[in-house]
Design an enzyme around this catalytic site. Structure first.
Site, mmCIF file in Angstrom:
data_model
loop_
_atom_site.group_PDB
_atom_site.id
_atom_site.type_symbol
_atom_site.label_atom_id
_atom_site.label_comp_id
_atom_site.label_asym_id
_atom_site.label_seq_id
_atom_site.Cartn_x
_atom_site.Cartn_y
_atom_site.Cartn_z
ATOM 1 N N ASP A 52 3.363 -4.578 5.477
ATOM 2 C CA ASP A 52 3.765 -4.878 4.107
ATOM 3 C C ASP A 52 2.541 -5.153 3.241
ATOM 4 O OD1 ASP A 52 6.258 -6.107 2.333
ATOM 5 O OD2 ASP A 52 4.365 -7.161 1.974
ATOM 6 N N TYR B 203 -2.278 -6.689 -4.060
ATOM 7 C CA TYR B 203 -3.129 -7.183 -2.973
ATOM 8 C C TYR B 203 -4.499 -6.496 -2.954
ATOM 9 C CZ TYR B 203 1.386 -8.793 -1.045
ATOM 10 O OH TYR B 203 2.613 -9.371 -0.864
ATOM 11 N N LYS C 134 4.479 -2.452 -3.283
ATOM 12 C CA LYS C 134 5.204 -3.037 -4.412
ATOM 13 C C LYS C 134 4.526 -2.688 -5.731
ATOM 14 C CE LYS C 134 5.722 -7.035 -1.347
ATOM 15 N NZ LYS C 134 4.531 -6.762 -0.523
ATOM 16 N N HIS D 251 7.836 -6.167 -7.554
ATOM 17 C CA HIS D 251 7.191 -7.375 -7.048
ATOM 18 C C HIS D 251 7.777 -8.647 -7.659
ATOM 19 C CE1 HIS D 251 3.143 -8.442 -4.975
ATOM 20 N NE2 HIS D 251 4.016 -9.402 -4.797
#
Length: 276
Positions: A49, A54, A79, A112
């Site tokens: 994930d 990120y 996401k 998200h």
């Protein structure tokens, strides 16, 4: 309930998703992300994930390739971030994530956060990606009941997943029940409350009974309550330890005691008041 690391949960569109995976929030891009993903996949994890926010999709993709595991055996989630939302922007953000990951498709793509005034247009783009076969399942993250109700009133494709902060200090029973009643699978991010639950006396006591770590008890509680869980670690020994939870079972009393620790305390943002 899953009974092994590679067991799957069947989502509401028939897609099978591993019930346990690796999260990579705040994992440094490049070698750190690559090695963490590779270690997890080599041990037997089959779900990874990540997210555009990120900023490690490139390293994650490299880890997938270096693992040697066939692509079709790995379930990859990403996401769309808040400033990428809206119909056209979401389509562009998806292609950007796909390029960074070096993949031809995603297994799961999530909104998200529920950005007010945008998440419905974002969802229309997600539905197009799903209909075009570029992603096998679509879902949401950090959606409260009111966000889900608003989305469900207009959508053509029901979310398969709602990924939320979920741990013994934040069990969100009303949200969990709402999702279960509508066949939306709950998935836990920050299942260990960023390490904040590892000294919780009740959990430590239960862990000692089974000769397990506090983290293992919490992750076992997740799967026994039918919540998909994605603990994060960059250390190979911890990645392995986190997954070593299939050789014991919590009793109903254990589960009730752990669930009873709920104090509605978040380690992350609240979907009702987060900053976009």
């Amino acid at each position: 309930m899953i009974n092994s690391l590679q067991d799957t949960v069947t989502l509401n569109n028939g897609v099978k998703m591993p019930g346990f995976g690796l999260g990579v929030y705040k994992v440094e891009d490049g070698e750190v992300a690559t090695e963490a993903v590779k270690a997890a996949l080599n041990y037997g994890y089959r779900s990874i994930d990540t997210a555009s926010f990120y900023e490690n999709e490139t390293g994650v993709g490299e880890g997938i390739r270096q693992s040697g595991i066939p692509r079709e055996e790995i379930f990859v989630t990403s996401k769309v971030w808040n400033d990428e939302q809206g119909y056209d922007n979401t389509l562009k953000a998806f292609e950007s994530s796909l390029k960074k990951l070096g993949l031809d498709y995603l297994d799961l793509y999530l909104i998200h956060w529920p950005v007010s005034g945008k998440f419905k247009d974002t969802w229309r783009a997600m539905e197009k990606l799903y209909e075009d076969g570029k992603v096998k399942s679509i879902g949401v993250s950090n959606f409260h009941v009111q966000h889900l109700e608003s989305l469900l009133a207009d959508c053509d494709v029901r979310p398969a997943i709602n990924q939320v902060e979920h741990h013994p200090h934040l069990t969100q029973p009303e949200l969990k029940s709402f999702c279960e009643d509508r066949s939306i699978q709950l998935e836990a991010w920050s299942p260990l409350k960023r390490g904040g639950l590892l000294d919780e006396p009740t959990i430590v006591e239960i862990a000692e009974k089974y000769n397990k770590s506090a983290a293992q008890v919490i992750l076992r509680w997740d799967i026994q309550t039918n919540v998909i869980t994605i603990p994060k670690s960059v250390k190979e020994h911890r990645i392995i330890e986190n997954a070593n939870i299939f050789d014991f079972s919590l009793t109903e009393e254990d589960i009730e005691r752990i669930s009873g620790l709920n104090i509605n305390d978040r380690s992350g943002g609240n979907p009702d008041s987060f900053d976009v």
